[in-house]
Enzyme design. Sequence first.
Site, PDB file in Angstrom:
ATOM      1  N   GLU A 115     -24.930   2.605  21.202  1.00  0.00           N
ATOM      2  CA  GLU A 115     -24.353   1.263  21.167  1.00  0.00           C
ATOM      3  C   GLU A 115     -23.249   1.151  22.220  1.00  0.00           C
ATOM      4  O   GLU A 115     -22.707   2.172  22.679  1.00  0.00           O
ATOM      5  CB  GLU A 115     -23.753   1.015  19.775  1.00  0.00           C
ATOM      6  CG  GLU A 115     -24.779   1.043  18.637  1.00  0.00           C
ATOM      7  CD  GLU A 115     -25.606  -0.232  18.527  1.00  0.00           C
ATOM      8  OE1 GLU A 115     -26.005  -0.798  19.569  1.00  0.00           O
ATOM      9  OE2 GLU A 115     -25.873  -0.653  17.397  1.00  0.00           O
ATOM     10  N   ASN A 149     -27.789  -6.075  23.060  1.00  0.00           N
ATOM     11  CA  ASN A 149     -26.442  -5.688  23.515  1.00  0.00           C
ATOM     12  C   ASN A 149     -26.490  -4.574  24.567  1.00  0.00           C
ATOM     13  O   ASN A 149     -25.470  -3.988  24.913  1.00  0.00           O
ATOM     14  CB  ASN A 149     -25.574  -5.247  22.324  1.00  0.00           C
ATOM     15  CG  ASN A 149     -26.117  -4.008  21.617  1.00  0.00           C
ATOM     16  OD1 ASN A 149     -27.098  -3.415  22.064  1.00  0.00           O
ATOM     17  ND2 ASN A 149     -25.486  -3.609  20.531  1.00  0.00           N
ATOM     18  N   HIS A 207     -28.141  -1.669  24.267  1.00  0.00           N
ATOM     19  CA  HIS A 207     -28.267  -0.290  23.774  1.00  0.00           C
ATOM     20  C   HIS A 207     -29.615   0.314  24.145  1.00  0.00           C
ATOM     21  O   HIS A 207     -30.613  -0.400  24.308  1.00  0.00           O
ATOM     22  CB  HIS A 207     -27.971  -0.182  22.270  1.00  0.00           C
ATOM     23  CG  HIS A 207     -29.016  -0.702  21.331  1.00  0.00           C
ATOM     24  ND1 HIS A 207     -28.722  -1.258  20.110  1.00  0.00           N
ATOM     25  CD2 HIS A 207     -30.379  -0.735  21.407  1.00  0.00           C
ATOM     26  CE1 HIS A 207     -29.835  -1.597  19.492  1.00  0.00           C
ATOM     27  NE2 HIS A 207     -30.857  -1.295  20.261  1.00  0.00           N
ATOM     28  N   ASP A 248     -34.789   8.170  17.785  1.00  0.00           N
ATOM     29  CA  ASP A 248     -33.800   7.925  16.738  1.00  0.00           C
ATOM     30  C   ASP A 248     -34.420   7.760  15.362  1.00  0.00           C
ATOM     31  O   ASP A 248     -35.639   7.650  15.219  1.00  0.00           O
ATOM     32  CB  ASP A 248     -32.945   6.692  17.088  1.00  0.00           C
ATOM     33  CG  ASP A 248     -33.771   5.560  17.691  1.00  0.00           C
ATOM     34  OD1 ASP A 248     -34.984   5.525  17.438  1.00  0.00           O
ATOM     35  OD2 ASP A 248     -33.198   4.734  18.405  1.00  0.00           O
TER      36      ASP A 248
HETATM   37  C1  F6R Z   1     -35.878   2.206  18.841  1.00  0.00           C
HETATM   38  C2  F6R Z   1     -34.700   2.134  19.701  1.00  0.00           C
HETATM   39  C3  F6R Z   1     -34.011   0.848  20.002  1.00  0.00           C
HETATM   40  C4  F6R Z   1     -34.980  -0.301  20.281  1.00  0.00           C
HETATM   41  C5  F6R Z   1     -34.204  -1.576  20.570  1.00  0.00           C
HETATM   42  C6  F6R Z   1     -35.141  -2.753  20.796  1.00  0.00           C
HETATM   43  O1  F6R Z   1     -36.341   3.544  18.740  1.00  0.00           O
HETATM   44  O2  F6R Z   1     -34.277   3.135  20.136  1.00  0.00           O
HETATM   45  O3  F6R Z   1     -33.177   1.034  21.118  1.00  0.00           O
HETATM   46  O4  F6R Z   1     -35.770   0.039  21.388  1.00  0.00           O
HETATM   47  O5  F6R Z   1     -33.370  -1.868  19.493  1.00  0.00           O
HETATM   48  O6  F6R Z   1     -35.847  -3.014  19.619  1.00  0.00           O
HETATM   49  P1  F6R Z   1     -37.038  -4.061  19.619  1.00  0.00           P
HETATM   50  O7  F6R Z   1     -38.135  -3.494  20.438  1.00  0.00           O
HETATM   51  O8  F6R Z   1     -37.451  -4.162  18.166  1.00  0.00           O
HETATM   52  O9  F6R Z   1     -36.500  -5.339  20.158  1.00  0.00           O
END
Ligand code: F6R
Length: 240
Positions: free
Chosen positions: A140, A133, A135, A67
Amino acid sequence: MEFHVYDTAREACEAAGFLFAAQITRKGDSILGLATGSTPIPAYEMMVEWHKRGVLDFSRIRTFNLDEYVGIDYKNPLSYHAFMEENLFGKVNIRKENIHLPSGNAAADGEAYDKMIRDAGGIDIQLLGIGRNGHIGFNEPADEFTYGTHVVTLTEDTIEANARFFKSADEVPRQAISMGVGNIMAAKCVVLVATGANKAQAVYDTIRGPITPRVPASILQLHPCCVILADREAASLMKD
Ligand code: F6R
């Protein structure tokens, strides 16, 4: 689904680093699916270290990131392009033309990104973090799963969680472009790392809950090769 629990966040993430190193060693022209965020940083540190020691060669590796924020220039230090350059790409011998991230341009073409992944032969191993959450990528919680790469509106929860990288929550982009759940499920193997107490409910719902787009990671219950690596805190609700 394989589930492994480690004493520390670093150990959980290093286990992911081992799986990626094994993949790169076994198949020098592997297609890696990569993630950003805090969680995977130790895995990237390991890969960089092993590259420096001559163990890992990235010269034939191709990568596709999950992403990118919409509306942030790729040169902006807060972009995921910049994150990957700083934590991995700038430190190993990967060829620039083998690196792919979705474009944060608002008019970005998700279908073209999906086609590039397909034309490359599909992702061999996909690294995932998880949002509190539930995701994965920026898929989401929603009423339905989205198959391909698409623009998403970030939830308030995600904006708040990611505000730590910005001066304030107001500066967090409201939209991102993300691989879809279909892209992730099409990867041959998926490695999800979850660390910290604020991921405990998401881990529980992902593994024990119903498969629902309200917890996007729950779809991984159906993946034939999925490994979840958690530290004790993230695994704290998985007692019995
Ligand atoms: C990042 C991504 C997100 C993160 C998730 C956890 O490329 O796709 O799904 O993996 O938000 O983020 P952290 O590791 O910062 O807690």
